[in-house]
Design an enzyme around this catalytic site. Structure first.
Site, PDB file in Angstrom:
ATOM      1  N   CYS A  78       0.841  -1.207   0.000  1.00  9.34           N
ATOM      2  CA  CYS A  78       0.000   0.000   0.000  1.00  9.34           C
ATOM      3  C   CYS A  78       0.880   1.262   0.000  1.00  9.34           C
ATOM      4  O   CYS A  78       1.618   1.488  -0.952  1.00  9.34           O
ATOM      5  CB  CYS A  78      -0.971  -0.060   1.177  1.00  9.34           C
ATOM      6  SG  CYS A  78      -2.218   1.213   1.075  1.00  9.34           S
ATOM      7  N   HIS A 166      -3.642  -4.999   0.378  1.00  9.73           N
ATOM      8  CA  HIS A 166      -3.085  -5.498   1.649  1.00  9.73           C
ATOM      9  C   HIS A 166      -3.106  -7.030   1.689  1.00  9.73           C
ATOM     10  O   HIS A 166      -4.135  -7.623   2.042  1.00  9.73           O
ATOM     11  CB  HIS A 166      -3.913  -4.964   2.824  1.00  9.73           C
ATOM     12  CG  HIS A 166      -3.648  -3.520   3.105  1.00  9.73           C
ATOM     13  ND1 HIS A 166      -2.659  -3.097   3.955  1.00  9.73           N
ATOM     14  CD2 HIS A 166      -4.233  -2.403   2.624  1.00  9.73           C
ATOM     15  CE1 HIS A 166      -2.644  -1.781   4.010  1.00  9.73           C
ATOM     16  NE2 HIS A 166      -3.593  -1.330   3.207  1.00  9.73           N
ATOM     17  N   GLU A 168      -1.889  -8.915   3.866  1.00  9.36           N
ATOM     18  CA  GLU A 168      -1.904  -9.423   5.245  1.00  9.36           C
ATOM     19  C   GLU A 168      -3.311  -9.574   5.815  1.00  9.36           C
ATOM     20  O   GLU A 168      -3.487 -10.235   6.832  1.00  9.36           O
ATOM     21  CB  GLU A 168      -1.059  -8.509   6.152  1.00  9.36           C
ATOM     22  CG  GLU A 168      -1.638  -7.126   6.452  1.00  9.36           C
ATOM     23  CD  GLU A 168      -1.371  -6.087   5.356  1.00  9.36           C
ATOM     24  OE1 GLU A 168      -1.096  -6.484   4.220  1.00  9.36           O
ATOM     25  OE2 GLU A 168      -1.460  -4.879   5.652  1.00  9.36           O
TER      26      GLU A 168
END
Ligand code: XMP
Length: 513
Positions: A78, A166, A168
């Protein structure tokens, strides 16, 4: 041991990146964006986190990429990806439509080592108002989405990758695969980080660090201090003395139970029943912060007195874990401590600090506990505040009120442990934390048999969370709540009403005081 460095630019998901890397059995350290370690031979790769800033903000966090570029594989996530582009001559602009949330990957370059095994149309999660409108020279786009042209890029010559989304977060479907491609494929992690390897290396390190010294440790009954104690006792045996201060405000029978557990684990532990002192000093006190201060002060006093009896102790061991220590950045750029569970232990003892769990996340502490063959009920125990039930009694704390609350709390917790869903999971294991609160400053009217009652309500609180920083109220089944409420009102004298707390954090907190 090999490690990945995660440079934190203040994103809410930085810790999550760390957790994902650890789940790939790879050690990682989260450091502020401007604290890249220049001389750490164990570093095998670097990840730049997201950020609440735009790279074009004058006050945006800027890292020096020179010691990283071309030396280590680098992945920007990001803001991290935007920052790399921006720093190397690309263009980052505010997106015409601010697309947050769900998007789908398209035009994947599956020859890219970062995207191996990732499928076209795979869902990803976006969370930024900016977008990379021009990549730096030599950089190549490797994925787009409906609205974001440069959703992922690479610059093979210098081992640089970036993703606008993202990987994660849970909502990015193949995020773990992408991180695995980076950490294991590109950076070449040997996946050395495991509970077993942690126990072996830590026990060896502790033997070296502590030599023939003696150590004292304050046990709270919680998982962190218990695991730390077992680990240290593996290293130095009875030269570890554990002190368990019972302030009289633990859960029903908990003090007896944890002592039995500690003995069974072979720990050298002394219990001090200091409840009279705590109740005496809390007499007439209603202010939550004063209660905490008094309990903290008394605890330090009792602990210090007991520690002085341990001859020749040179070290104070604590169960501090990684999230207690990570320096997280807030939007002003100031480094703040998120929270810490160790309140002012005695300087006067002049002991050196030993914190063997300082690199672990909570779930890893539990894995280490299992590796050490500790019983499940000790490892899976919910967090419990240091001041105990004192901060779950609104108003003055008295032995009688603690007894009432212990009974109600015991019914609630026991029921949570007994109730299983269709998959055999207990409700206890599905909530982060639960407990009862005695609203001793409130009385309400009820009727029992033919008698009018005028007694206190009990509030039940159960929350889901991953780190206690934010939390939501647990959607416990109505039938379950009905049974718990009946049992409490019928069995616990002094309570005639039960409420369920349906507040999230923020704006409420987990504890009532
Ligand atoms: P709050 O109420 O701030 O709680 O949402 C967040 C987490 O911290 C625990 N907590 C404490 N732990 N001493 C502690 O050791 C305290 O004074 C204290 N106050 C809150 C709380 O139980 C929850 O897990």
């Amino acid at each position: 041991m090999q490690k990945i460095i995660i440079l934190d630019f203040g994103s809410q998901t930085t810790q999550l990146i760390g957790r994902r890397v650890r789940e790939l059995d790879t050690f990682c350290e989260i450091l502020p964006y401007n604290k890249f370690p220049l001389d750490d031979a164990d570093v095998i790769g670097v990840i730049l986190s997201g950020s609440p800033f735009s790279v074009n903000d004058p006050e945006a966090f800027r890292a020096n990429l020179r010691p990283i570029l071309g030396r280590y594989p680098l992945l920007g996530i990001c803001y991290g990806a935007q920052y790399i582009s921006h720093a190397i001559g690309g263009k980052v602009e505010s997106a015409p439509t601010r697309e947050y949330g769900r998007q789908h990957l398209r035009s994947l370059d599956t020859t890219s080592p970062l995207l191996a095994g990732i499928s076209e149309h795979s869902q990803v999660w976006m969370s930024h108002g900016d977008t990379i409108t021009a990549l730096p020279e030599g950089f190549r786009r490797i994925a787009s989405t409906e609205t974001v042209a440069n959703a992922a890029f690479q610059f093979m010559e210098q081992q640089v990758w970036g993703v606008q989304f993202h990987p994660e977060v849970f909502h990015t479907e193949q995020g773990t695969r992408l991180l695995e491609n980076f950490v294991c494929g590109i950076c070449g992690s040997r996946r050395e980080w495991s509970a077993a390897s942690f126990v072996d290396t830590t026990v060896a390190e502790l033997r070296q660090q502590l030599g023939s010294d003696s150590v004292i440790l304050g046990l709270s009954g919680g998982v962190d201090s218990s695991v730390a104690a077992v680990l240290i006792s593996r290293a130095i045996g009875d030269r570890l003395t554990c002190i368990f201060v019972d302030h009289g405000m633990m859960r029903k029978d908990e003090a007896t139970q944890v002592m039995a557990d500690y003995k069974a684990l072979g720990l050298n532990v002394r219990a001090v029943d200091a409840s009279r002192l705590f109740f005496r000093d809390l007499k007439g006190v209603t202010d939550p912060e004063r209660k905490r201060k008094i309990i903290g002060r008394d605890f330090v006093q009792v602990f210090t007195d007991e520690a002085k009896k341990v001859k020749g102790a040179r070290w104070l061991a604590q169960g501090t874990i990684y999230p207690d220590r990570i320096e997280s950045l807030n939007i002003t750029g100031k480094v703040i401590k998120s929270h810490h569970n160790v309140g002012g232990l005695p300087d006067t003892l002049q002991l050196q600090l030993c914190e063997p769990l300082r690199w672990l996340f909570k779930d890893e502490v539990r894995r280490v506990g299992r590796q050490l063959s500790m019983p499940d009920h000790l490892i899976d125990r919910h967090p419990f505040p240091g001041p105990g039930l004192a901060v779950r009694i609104l108003g003055e704390v008295t032995p009688e009120r603690v007894r009432i609350l212990q009974e109600a709390d015991d019914i609630f917790i026991r029921s949570l442990r007994e109730h299983t869903d269709e998959h055999g999971h207990t409700l206890y294991s599905q909530v982060w934390q639960a407990g009862a609160i005695l609203l001793a400053t409130v009385r309400s009217v009820g009727v029992m048999g033919d008698e009018r009652t005028y007694e206190h309500p009990i509030a039940l609180r159960a929350v889901t969370s991953t780190d206690a920083m934010t939390a939501d109220w647990a959607r416990l089944p109505y039938d379950f709540l009905a049974r718990v409420s009946n049992e409490i009102i019928n069995r616990v004298h002094g309570v005639n009403r039960v409420c369920y707390d349906i507040s999230s954090k923020p704006p409420a907190t987990i504890e009532w005081e």
